[in-house]
Design an enzyme around this catalytic site. Structure first.
Site, short mmCIF file in Angstrom:
data_model
loop_
_atom_site.label_atom_id
_atom_site.label_comp_id
_atom_site.label_asym_id
_atom_site.label_seq_id
_atom_site.Cartn_x
_atom_site.Cartn_y
_atom_site.Cartn_z
N GLU A 36 -7.62 -4.93 -6.91
CA GLU A 36 -8.26 -5.82 -7.91
C GLU A 36 -9.15 -4.83 -8.44
OE1 GLU A 36 -10.53 -9.03 -6.56
OE2 GLU A 36 -11.24 -9.47 -8.53
N ARG B 206 -7.06 -2.54 8.67
CA ARG B 206 -7.79 -1.81 7.56
C ARG B 206 -8.40 -0.61 8.30
NH1 ARG B 206 -11.66 -3.73 3.94
NH2 ARG B 206 -9.78 -5.51 3.22
N LYS C 16 -16.22 -2.76 -1.45
CA LYS C 16 -16.48 -2.55 -2.98
C LYS C 16 -17.47 -3.33 -3.35
CE LYS C 16 -12.05 -3.66 -4.30
NZ LYS C 16 -11.13 -3.92 -5.14
P1 ATP Z 1 -13.11 -4.15 -0.56
O1 ATP Z 1 -12.96 -5.08 0.84
O2 ATP Z 1 -13.40 -3.01 -0.34
O3 ATP Z 1 -13.53 -4.99 -1.35
P2 ATP Z 1 -10.38 -5.27 -1.10
O4 ATP Z 1 -9.44 -5.54 0.02
O5 ATP Z 1 -11.26 -6.38 -1.82
O6 ATP Z 1 -11.27 -4.15 -0.66
P3 ATP Z 1 -8.36 -4.57 -3.25
O7 ATP Z 1 -8.59 -4.11 -4.37
O8 ATP Z 1 -8.03 -6.16 -3.07
O9 ATP Z 1 -9.45 -4.60 -2.40
O10 ATP Z 1 -7.27 -3.52 -2.25
C1 ATP Z 1 -6.22 -3.39 -2.54
C2 ATP Z 1 -5.29 -2.99 -1.48
O11 ATP Z 1 -6.04 -2.15 -0.67
C3 ATP Z 1 -5.07 -4.08 -0.71
O12 ATP Z 1 -3.71 -4.25 -0.08
C4 ATP Z 1 -5.96 -3.98 0.50
O13 ATP Z 1 -5.50 -4.84 1.67
C5 ATP Z 1 -5.85 -2.55 0.61
N1 ATP Z 1 -7.36 -2.20 1.52
C6 ATP Z 1 -8.65 -2.52 1.10
N2 ATP Z 1 -9.51 -1.96 1.82
C7 ATP Z 1 -8.88 -1.48 2.91
C8 ATP Z 1 -9.17 -0.55 4.12
N3 ATP Z 1 -10.35 -0.34 4.50
N4 ATP Z 1 -8.25 0.04 5.00
C9 ATP Z 1 -6.94 -0.39 4.49
N5 ATP Z 1 -6.50 -0.80 3.22
C10 ATP Z 1 -7.30 -1.54 2.60
MG MG Z 2 -9.19 -7.82 -2.27
#
Ligand code: ATP
Ligand code: MG
Length: 569
Positions: A41, A267, A277
Site C-alpha cells: 500500500e 512476518r 509503517k
Molecule cells: P505495516 O504493518 O508495516 O504497515 P503492511 O502489511 O500494512 O505493513 P503493506 O504495504 O500492506 O504493508 O505490505 C505489502 C506486503 O508486504 C504485504 O504482502 C505484507 O504482508 C508484506 N509485509 C509487510 N510487513 C511485513 C513483515 N514485517 N514481514 C514480512 N512481510 C511483510
Molecule cells: Mg497492509
C-alpha cells in the site's frame, strides 16, 4: 522459540511455499505457470519486513521461471501518495528485482470491481446497509457470541441497486451507508459476518482523481485483483489467515477469469527495530529522525543510505527463511549479513576520526612520499592506491597514551608503533596547550622499516591508522547507533517513543581522510581500517565536502583495548 531454532526449523521446511509450488507444477496445476505479486500500500516507505516479502515473491517467480507483478494496493486515498509510489518502485529495483511491466494498481480495476459489486447485489449476495459504525459494531457480535442480522439485510435487489448507484454517483454522504456482502452473521469467523465491500469516501485519489466517491475495502479489492492478473500463488502474512475464507467466498461467488490461492507466512519481526509503517511515519512526522531515508530508519531507503548493500539484505532474507511460525529475529543476524558482504567487497582506506597532530621531526619538511597500499588484504582485483606520507600527520587521539600497560598495543610515550602501510615511529615528546591538553606529538621515524621490521629486531606491537595532515582532506563523519535501546520497542503501544536512544547520531566534523577518499562517489563503501564500514553519503557527499556515514562496526564485540583490523602492516 529462539532465533537459531527458528532458523533451523525454517531450513528443514525448505520454504514450505516453494514445496507447494513444486507440487502444483508436478500436478500440472495453473497450466504450469507461476505468477506472484508484491502488493504494497503506498502509505509509507518499504521497510526490512517488506524485503522479506519482496525476496519471497520475486524470488519464487525467478526460481520457477515465472513472473511477479508490482501492484499498488491503493484503496485508501487519504493516506497514500505519489511520493510513496516512487520510493517503493526505486526500492524494489535497488534490492535487485524487476517486476513484470507495467506497474499495476488496484485502482486500475475500480470499474471492474464496481461491476462485480453490482453482480453480487443482483445475485442477492450483497446489500446496502445504513447502520452507523457504532450500531454495526453492536450487531457484529463477538468472538464468543454470534452477530445479529442488520435490519437492511433483506431489502430487495432493486432497492439495493438503486442505493449502490446513488453511492457511485456521489449522492450519499460519507458514513451514511456501506455495501456489505451477505454471508453469515452467525459465522464463527467474524470476517464472514457480512463484511464491508465499499465505503463512501469523498477523497481525491492519486491515480483516479475525483472519479470515485466510493472505494472498495482491502478484502474486496485484493483477491479480485489477483484474479484479474492471473496470480497463481497470492502470498501474504499470517494476519490474513482469517481473511482467507472471505477471499475464497468472493472468488467463488464472482465470475472471475482466474482462481488464485492465498498462502500465509510469518512476518519478519526484528528486535531493537520498529517495523510498522504507522510508527515509522510517527518518527518522521515528529522529526525524531530526518525523514524516511534517515540512515537510522529500518526502511530500505534508510538502510541504503546507511551503506547496506542489496546483496546483504537478500542474503539476510535467505538466512531467516520462510515459515508460518512467529518469532523474533536477532538484529545481529542482519548486522552479520552486512559485515560479511562488506568484509569481502569493501576497499580498505584510512580515516582519523578524532585527530591528534604528529610531527615527524626527522622527516624532511615539504617532502611528499607516495607510498602504495593494497585496497584489500586478499582481493588483488581491487587494486592498490597511493598514500602520501609527510612530516605532519594525524593519528587518532585514542591511539596515544603517555603511559599504559602491555594490553595497550598502540602508541605510548617513549615507545614504538607501526603506522599502517608505512613506517615505524617512536613518540618522543608531548606538546600541550595552556590548558594542559595534548595538542601535538613529536615523533621520529625509522626510514628502514617500510615493509620490514626494525633492524634492532624489536617489533612494535601495534599498528594504527594515520592520514597526512598536509595531503589529507577534512571530512564529516556521521556515527550511527541503534535508534532504539529496548529489544522490543514495537511490542507495547505508543510508549515505543520512550525507548529512543538519545545518542543514536553523533556528527564528527573534524575527521581526516586519505586523499583517495575525497574522490569517492556517493554510495561508495569502504572499510576505514580499525574503525568499521562507512559509506559516502548518497546526497551530501562531494569531493569538496566529503561526508561519510558509519554503516557498522568491524565486529559485534569490537573492544576498546585496541581491536586490530590488520595484524602487521
Ligand atoms: P505495516 O504493518 O508495516 O504497515 P503492511 O502489511 O500494512 O505493513 P503493506 O504495504 O500492506 O504493508 O505490505 C505489502 C506486503 O508486504 C504485504 O504482502 C505484507 O504482508 C508484506 N509485509 C509487510 N510487513 C511485513 C513483515 N514485517 N514481514 C514480512 N512481510 C511483510
Ligand atoms: Mg497492509
Amino acid at each position: 522459540m529462539s532465533t537459531s531454532e527458528a532458523a533451523a526449523a525454517d531450513k528443514k521446511s525448505n520454504n514450505f511455499i516453494r514445496t507447494i509450488i513444486e507440487q502444483d507444477l508436478a500436478a500440472g496445476r495453473n497450466d504450469g505457470r507461476v505468477m506472484t505479486r508484491f502488493p504494497p500500500e503506498p502509505n509509507g516507505y518499504l521497510h526490512i519486513g517488506h524485503a522479506k516479502s519482496i525476496c519471497l515473491n520475486f524470488g519464487l517467480a525467478e526460481q520457477f521461471g515465472g513472473k511477479c507483478n508490482l501492484r499498488f494496493d491503493d484503496t485508501n486515498p487519504e493516506k497514500e501518495s505519489q511520493e510513496y509510489i516512487d520510493a517503493i518502485k526505486a526500492d524494489v529495483q535497488w534490492l535487485g528485482f524487476q517486476w513484470e511491466e507495467p506497474v499495476r494498481y488496484a485502482s486500475d480495476y475500480f470499474e471492474q470491481l464496481y461491476q462485480w459489486a453490482l453482480h453480487l447485489v443482483r445475485e442477492g449476495k450483497a446489500y446496502v446497509c445504513h447502520l452507523s459504525a457504532e450500531e454495526a459494531r453492536e450487531y457484529r457480535g463477538t468472538l464468543t457470541e454470534p452477530g445479529r442480522n442488520s435490519p437492511y439485510r433483506d431489502r430487495s435487489v432493486n432497492e439495493n441497486l438503486e442505493w449502490l448507484e446513488k453511492m457511485r454517483r456521489g449522492e450519499v454522504e460519507e458514513g451514511e451507508c456501506v455495501l456489505r456482502a451477505r454471508i453469515d452473521m452467525a459465522s464463527p469467523n467474524i470476517n464472514l459476518r457480512d463484511p464491508i465491500l465499499y465505503r463512501v469516501r469523498k477523497a481525491s485519489h492519486h491515480q483516479t482523481g475525483d472519479e470515485w466517491p466510493i472505494y472498495p475495502t482491502y478484502d474486496f479489492a485484493h483477491g479480485q485483483s489477483d484474479a484479474i492478473e492471473g496470480i497463481t500463488h497470492s502470498i501474504c502474512t499470517m494476519e490474513f489467515e482469517d481473511h482467507r475464507p472471505l477471499y475464497d467466498w468472493l472468488l467463488d461467488n464472482l465470475p472471475v477469469p482466474y482462481r488464485p490461492r492465498q498462502y500465509e507466512f510469518a512476518r519478519l519481526n526484528l528486535n531493537y527495530t520498529v517495523t510498522s509503517k504507522r510508527k515509522l511515519k510517527q518518527l518522521v512526522d515528529q522529526k525524531i529522525v530526518h525523514g524516511w531515508d534517515d540512515p537510522r530508519m529500518p526502511t530500505l531507503a534508510g538502510m541504503r543510505r546507511r551503506g547496506y548493500t542489496p546483496a546483504s539484505l537478500r542474503n539476510f532474507c535467505d538466512m531467516i527463511g520462510v515459515s508460518r511460525a512467529e518469532g523474533v529475529v536477532d538484529v545481529a543476524m542482519l548486522e552479520f549479513a552486512i559485515r560479511d558482504d562488506l568484509d569481502k567487497n569493501a576497499p580498505r582506506a584510512m580515516c582519523v576520526l578524532n585527530p591528534l597532530k604528529v610531527v615527524i621531526t626527522n622527516y624532511p619538511e615539504r617532502q611528499v612520499e607516495q607510498l602504495t597500499a593494497p585496497n584489500h588484504p586478499v582481493r588483488d582485483d581491487l587494486g592498490e592506491r597511493t598514500l602520501p606520507f609527510t612530516r605532519e600527520l594525524y593519528i587518532d587521539r585514542e591511539d596515544f597514551r603517555e603511559e599504559a600497560n602491555k594490553k595497550f598495543k598502540r602508541l605510548v610515550l617513549g615507545k614504538k608503533v607501526r603506522l599502517r602501510n608505512a613506517y615505524v615511529i617512536t613518540a618522543d615528546e608531548v606538546i600541550r596547550d595552556d590548558a594542559g591538553e595534548i595538542v601535538e606529538l613529536r615523533c621520529s621515524y625509522d626510514p628502514d622499516t617500510l615493509g620490514k621490521d626494525p633492524a634492532d629486531g624489536v617489533k612494535p606491537k601495534g599498528v594504527i591508522q594515520w592520514v597526512s595532515a598536509t595531503e589529507g582532506k577534512r571530512a564529516e563523519v556521521r556515527i550511527y547507533e541503534r535508534l532504539f535501546m529496548h529489544p522490543a520497542p514495537d511490542r507495547g503501544g505508543e510508549e515505543f517513543l520512550e525507548h529512543i536512544n538519545p545518542k543514536s547520531l553523533t556528527v564528527l566534523t573534524d575527521c581526516w581522510i586519505e586523499p583517495s577518499l575525497a574522490a569517492a562517489a556517493p554510495e561508495d563503501r569502504f572499510q576505514f581500517e580499525r574503525e568499521g564500514y562507512f559509506v559516502a553519503d548518497r546526497y551530501d557527499h562531494s569531493s569538496k565536502h566529503p561526508v561519510f556515514n558509519k554503516t557498522i562496526g568491524l565486529r559485534d564485540t569490537f573492544n576498546e583495548q585496541g581491536g586490530n583490523a590488520g595484524g602487521a602492516a
